[in-house]
Design a protein around this motif. Sequence first.
Motif, mmCIF file in Angstrom:
data_model
loop_
_atom_site.group_PDB
_atom_site.id
_atom_site.type_symbol
_atom_site.label_atom_id
_atom_site.label_comp_id
_atom_site.label_asym_id
_atom_site.label_seq_id
_atom_site.Cartn_x
_atom_site.Cartn_y
_atom_site.Cartn_z
ATOM 1 N N ALA A 1 0.857 -1.186 0.000
ATOM 2 C CA ALA A 1 0.000 0.000 0.000
ATOM 3 C C ALA A 1 0.887 1.229 0.000
ATOM 4 O O ALA A 1 2.040 1.179 0.442
ATOM 5 N N ALA A 2 0.346 2.317 -0.510
ATOM 6 C CA ALA A 2 1.059 3.591 -0.505
ATOM 7 C C ALA A 2 0.081 4.689 -0.126
ATOM 8 O O ALA A 2 -1.091 4.638 -0.505
ATOM 9 N N ASN A 3 0.561 5.653 0.627
ATOM 10 C CA ASN A 3 -0.231 6.826 0.948
ATOM 11 C C ASN A 3 0.247 7.966 0.060
ATOM 12 O O ASN A 3 1.409 8.007 -0.347
ATOM 13 N N ALA A 4 -0.655 8.904 -0.218
ATOM 14 C CA ALA A 4 -0.293 10.029 -1.068
ATOM 15 C C ALA A 4 -0.979 11.291 -0.595
ATOM 16 O O ALA A 4 -2.098 11.250 -0.069
ATOM 17 N N VAL B 1 1.443 11.602 -8.463
ATOM 18 C CA VAL B 1 0.094 11.072 -8.693
ATOM 19 C C VAL B 1 -0.498 11.884 -9.841
ATOM 20 O O VAL B 1 -0.629 13.101 -9.746
ATOM 21 N N CYS B 2 -0.819 11.192 -10.943
ATOM 22 C CA CYS B 2 -1.280 11.869 -12.156
ATOM 23 C C CYS B 2 -2.637 11.327 -12.580
ATOM 24 O O CYS B 2 -2.978 10.180 -12.298
ATOM 25 N N PHE B 3 -3.385 12.144 -13.308
ATOM 26 C CA PHE B 3 -4.661 11.704 -13.883
ATOM 27 C C PHE B 3 -4.574 11.846 -15.392
ATOM 28 O O PHE B 3 -4.343 12.929 -15.916
ATOM 29 N N TRP B 4 -4.753 10.720 -16.075
ATOM 30 C CA TRP B 4 -4.737 10.677 -17.538
ATOM 31 C C TRP B 4 -6.156 10.937 -18.021
ATOM 32 O O TRP B 4 -7.030 10.083 -17.895
ATOM 33 N N THR B 5 -6.403 12.153 -18.520
ATOM 34 C CA THR B 5 -7.763 12.562 -18.887
ATOM 35 C C THR B 5 -8.331 11.715 -20.019
ATOM 36 O O THR B 5 -9.518 11.390 -20.015
ATOM 37 N N GLY C 1 -7.885 8.628 -20.711
ATOM 38 C CA GLY C 1 -8.245 7.276 -20.307
ATOM 39 C C GLY C 1 -9.015 7.205 -19.003
ATOM 40 O O GLY C 1 -9.320 6.117 -18.525
ATOM 41 N N SER C 2 -9.323 8.358 -18.401
ATOM 42 C CA SER C 2 -9.970 8.402 -17.073
ATOM 43 C C SER C 2 -9.265 7.461 -16.111
ATOM 44 O O SER C 2 -9.886 6.615 -15.462
ATOM 45 N N ALA C 3 -7.945 7.604 -16.045
ATOM 46 C CA ALA C 3 -7.146 6.693 -15.230
ATOM 47 C C ALA C 3 -6.166 7.457 -14.351
ATOM 48 O O ALA C 3 -5.669 8.519 -14.728
ATOM 49 N N LEU C 4 -5.914 6.890 -13.169
ATOM 50 C CA LEU C 4 -4.858 7.393 -12.303
ATOM 51 C C LEU C 4 -3.562 6.749 -12.777
ATOM 52 O O LEU C 4 -3.516 5.539 -13.021
ATOM 53 N N ALA C 5 -2.516 7.543 -12.955
ATOM 54 C CA ALA C 5 -1.214 7.047 -13.409
ATOM 55 C C ALA C 5 -0.181 7.338 -12.330
ATOM 56 O O ALA C 5 -0.086 8.463 -11.851
ATOM 57 N N LEU C 6 0.559 6.298 -11.942
ATOM 58 C CA LEU C 6 1.530 6.398 -10.861
ATOM 59 C C LEU C 6 2.891 5.915 -11.364
ATOM 60 O O LEU C 6 3.244 4.741 -11.217
ATOM 61 N N PRO C 7 3.678 6.799 -11.973
ATOM 62 C CA PRO C 7 4.996 6.375 -12.459
ATOM 63 C C PRO C 7 6.006 6.312 -11.317
ATOM 64 O O PRO C 7 6.015 7.151 -10.441
ATOM 65 N N TRP C 8 6.848 5.262 -11.342
ATOM 66 C CA TRP C 8 7.930 5.199 -10.347
ATOM 67 C C TRP C 8 9.283 5.133 -11.037
ATOM 68 O O TRP C 8 10.325 5.130 -10.375
ATOM 69 N N ARG D 1 1.635 13.676 -4.660
ATOM 70 C CA ARG D 1 2.819 12.821 -4.566
ATOM 71 C C ARG D 1 2.585 11.656 -3.621
ATOM 72 O O ARG D 1 1.937 11.809 -2.591
ATOM 73 N N ILE D 2 3.205 10.540 -3.955
ATOM 74 C CA ILE D 2 3.212 9.376 -3.069
ATOM 75 C C ILE D 2 4.233 9.638 -1.962
ATOM 76 O O ILE D 2 5.307 10.177 -2.221
ATOM 77 N N ASP D 3 3.890 9.262 -0.737
ATOM 78 C CA ASP D 3 4.813 9.386 0.392
ATOM 79 C C ASP D 3 5.948 8.379 0.234
ATOM 80 O O ASP D 3 5.721 7.235 -0.158
ATOM 81 N N GLY D 4 7.154 8.783 0.603
ATOM 82 C CA GLY D 4 8.277 7.851 0.657
ATOM 83 C C GLY D 4 8.763 7.430 -0.720
ATOM 84 O O GLY D 4 8.600 8.145 -1.707
ATOM 85 N N ASP D 5 9.347 6.251 -0.780
ATOM 86 C CA ASP D 5 9.970 5.737 -2.002
ATOM 87 C C ASP D 5 8.913 5.238 -2.978
ATOM 88 O O ASP D 5 8.201 4.282 -2.679
#
Length: 126
Positions: A15-18, A69-73, A75-82, A104-108
Amino acid sequence: MSTYARIRIAWPKGAANAALEETPTARALVAALPFKARAQTWGEEVYFDIPVTAKLESSAKQVVPPGTVCFWTEGSALALPWGRTPVSEGDESRLVTRCNVLGRIDGDPRQLVSVRSGDAITVTSE
């Protein structure tokens, strides 16, 4: 920018918090919580459909820091690049198109490496 809201993104192996900034798209995401989705991966990015529609905001970006934390308009999708995606140049995190930046995602952000395509994703308020 100050934190508008906090979310938790959970999958079978973690899990990740943001922290989200106050943007029109972030407000729409928070209003839609909680929701479930199926993860998809694209290079070193996790994305999944969410029950939100939004227009491209003036601050939208295609190249973002890992963990954004990004929103791809389109595709109506949340995008989380690492890390790198198939369209990255060098070590950058490049999204398929410009996306709304929500926070932003917390931490690494590499904690997302354990997400597999098809994993159940749950997004809730933190």
